[in-house]
Motif scaffolding. Structure first.
Motif, PDB file in Angstrom:
ATOM      1  N   UNK A 175       0.872  -1.183  -0.028  1.00 22.45           N
ATOM      2  CA  UNK A 175       0.006   0.021   0.171  1.00 22.45           C
ATOM      3  C   UNK A 175       0.872   1.145  -0.105  1.00 22.45           C
ATOM      4  N   UNK A 176       0.822   2.041  -1.094  1.00 22.53           N
ATOM      5  CA  UNK A 176       1.519   3.348  -1.281  1.00 22.53           C
ATOM      6  C   UNK A 176       0.863   4.413  -0.552  1.00 22.53           C
ATOM      7  N   UNK A 177      -0.466   4.484  -0.783  1.00 21.15           N
ATOM      8  CA  UNK A 177      -1.372   5.429  -0.357  1.00 21.15           C
ATOM      9  C   UNK A 177      -2.658   4.984  -0.105  1.00 21.15           C
ATOM     10  N   UNK A 178      -3.477   5.886   0.632  1.00 22.65           N
ATOM     11  CA  UNK A 178      -5.010   5.587   1.063  1.00 22.65           C
ATOM     12  C   UNK A 178      -5.124   4.155   1.969  1.00 22.65           C
TER      13      UNK A 178
ATOM     14  N   UNK B  68      -0.948   2.929   4.460  1.00 24.09           N
ATOM     15  CA  UNK B  68       0.299   2.795   3.780  1.00 24.09           C
ATOM     16  C   UNK B  68       1.359   2.224   4.803  1.00 24.09           C
ATOM     17  N   UNK B  69       2.264   1.453   3.684  1.00 18.77           N
ATOM     18  CA  UNK B  69       3.283   0.936   4.335  1.00 18.77           C
ATOM     19  C   UNK B  69       3.034  -0.556   4.755  1.00 18.77           C
TER      20      UNK B  69
ATOM     21  N   UNK C 184     -12.125   0.573  -1.432  1.00 21.43           N
ATOM     22  CA  UNK C 184     -11.569   1.982  -0.651  1.00 21.43           C
ATOM     23  C   UNK C 184     -12.552   2.740  -0.037  1.00 21.43           C
ATOM     24  N   UNK C 185     -12.708   2.639   0.948  1.00 24.38           N
ATOM     25  CA  UNK C 185     -13.601   3.174   1.947  1.00 24.38           C
ATOM     26  C   UNK C 185     -13.156   4.561   2.513  1.00 24.38           C
ATOM     27  N   UNK C 186     -11.930   4.742   2.018  1.00 25.70           N
ATOM     28  CA  UNK C 186     -11.398   6.104   2.406  1.00 25.70           C
ATOM     29  C   UNK C 186     -11.853   7.359   1.488  1.00 25.70           C
TER      30      UNK C 186
ATOM     31  N   UNK D  83      -3.588   3.736  -3.705  1.00 23.77           N
ATOM     32  CA  UNK D  83      -2.293   3.320  -4.621  1.00 23.77           C
ATOM     33  C   UNK D  83      -1.699   2.209  -3.988  1.00 23.77           C
ATOM     34  N   UNK D  84      -1.381   1.084  -4.913  1.00 22.23           N
ATOM     35  CA  UNK D  84      -0.819  -0.058  -4.232  1.00 22.23           C
ATOM     36  C   UNK D  84       0.015  -0.796  -5.455  1.00 22.23           C
TER      37      UNK D  84
END
Length: 168
Positions: free
Chosen positions: A100-103, A120-121, A136-138, A143-144
Motif C-alpha cells: 500500500x503506497x497511499x490510501x 500505507x506501508x 476503498x472506503x477512504x 495506490x498500491x
C-alpha cells in the motif's frame, strides 16, 4: 560457516595447504582476516538503508505460499482505486503480493466474512483460490504496488460469475 569455508578452501586455498599449517591455525587465520575486513566494511559510509516489510510463508488466509511450478512470470503493476470504489468478488489462482503506497484498502474474505484494512506501508499477501473483495472506503485514492507470480501467459484474477436464480 564451516561448509562455506570448506568450499572456499577447496577453490582458492591451495597455497595454504602447501604451507602445511595445522587446520586449526588455518581457520584462525581466515577468521581473523574476516573479522578485520568486516570491521573496515562496517566503518564505511553507506547510502543504502534496508527496511524489511514482511517475512512470511503463508497468505492472509493462512495458506502455504506455493509458486508456479513451470514457466513462472513476474508481473508488477500500480493499481489506483478511487474513493468509494469496490472491487468485484474474485480469486487468484497464483500468489499476489501488494504494498500500500497511499490510501487504504479493505479486503474481505467472502467465504468467512473476515476482513482487514491495510494502510500505507502495509504489505498484503493475498489468499490463493479463495473468494474475496476489496474496497476503498477512504476519502483519497488508494495506490498500491501489486506483484503477481503467475504461470507465463496466465491471468491472476478470476471474477466470480453471478449465481443463476434456480427459480427460473
Amino acid at each position: 560457516m564451516i561448509r562455506n569455508f570448506n568450499t572456499y578452501w577447496a577453490e582458492t586455498g591451495r597455497r595454504w595447504r602447501r604451507a602445511a599449517l595445522p587446520r586449526s591455525l588455518q581457520y584462525l587465520a581466515v577468521g581473523l582476516f574476516a573479522s578485520l575486513t568486516s570491521q573496515a566494511h562496517a566503518q564505511q559510509k553507506t547510502d543504502v538503508t534496508i527496511k524489511q516489510l514482511l517475512s512470511t510463508t503463508t497468505t492472509s488466509a493462512g495458506q502455504q505460499i506455493v509458486l508456479p511450478r513451470k514457466d513462472a512470470e513476474l508481473v508488477a503493476s500500480i493499481f489506483e482505486i478511487a474513493p468509494g470504489a469496490h472491487l468485484p468478488e474474485h480469486e487468484h489462482p497464483y500468489p499476489r503480493y501488494g504494498y500500500i503506497l497511499s490510501g487504504s484498502l479493505r479486503v474481505t474474505d467472502t467465504e468467512t466474512g473476515q476482513g482487514k484494512t491495510y494502510r500505507p506501508g502495509d504489505f498484503v499477501v493475498e489468499s490463493v483460490g479463495r473468494w474475496h473483495t476489496g474496497a476503498n472506503a477512504g476519502e483519497e485514492p488508494t495506490r498500491l504496488l501489486v506483484i503477481d507470480l503467475v504461470q507465463n501467459g496466465h491471468a491472476n484474477t478470476v471474477l466470480r460469475k453471478p449465481q443463476q436464480d434456480s427459480n427460473k
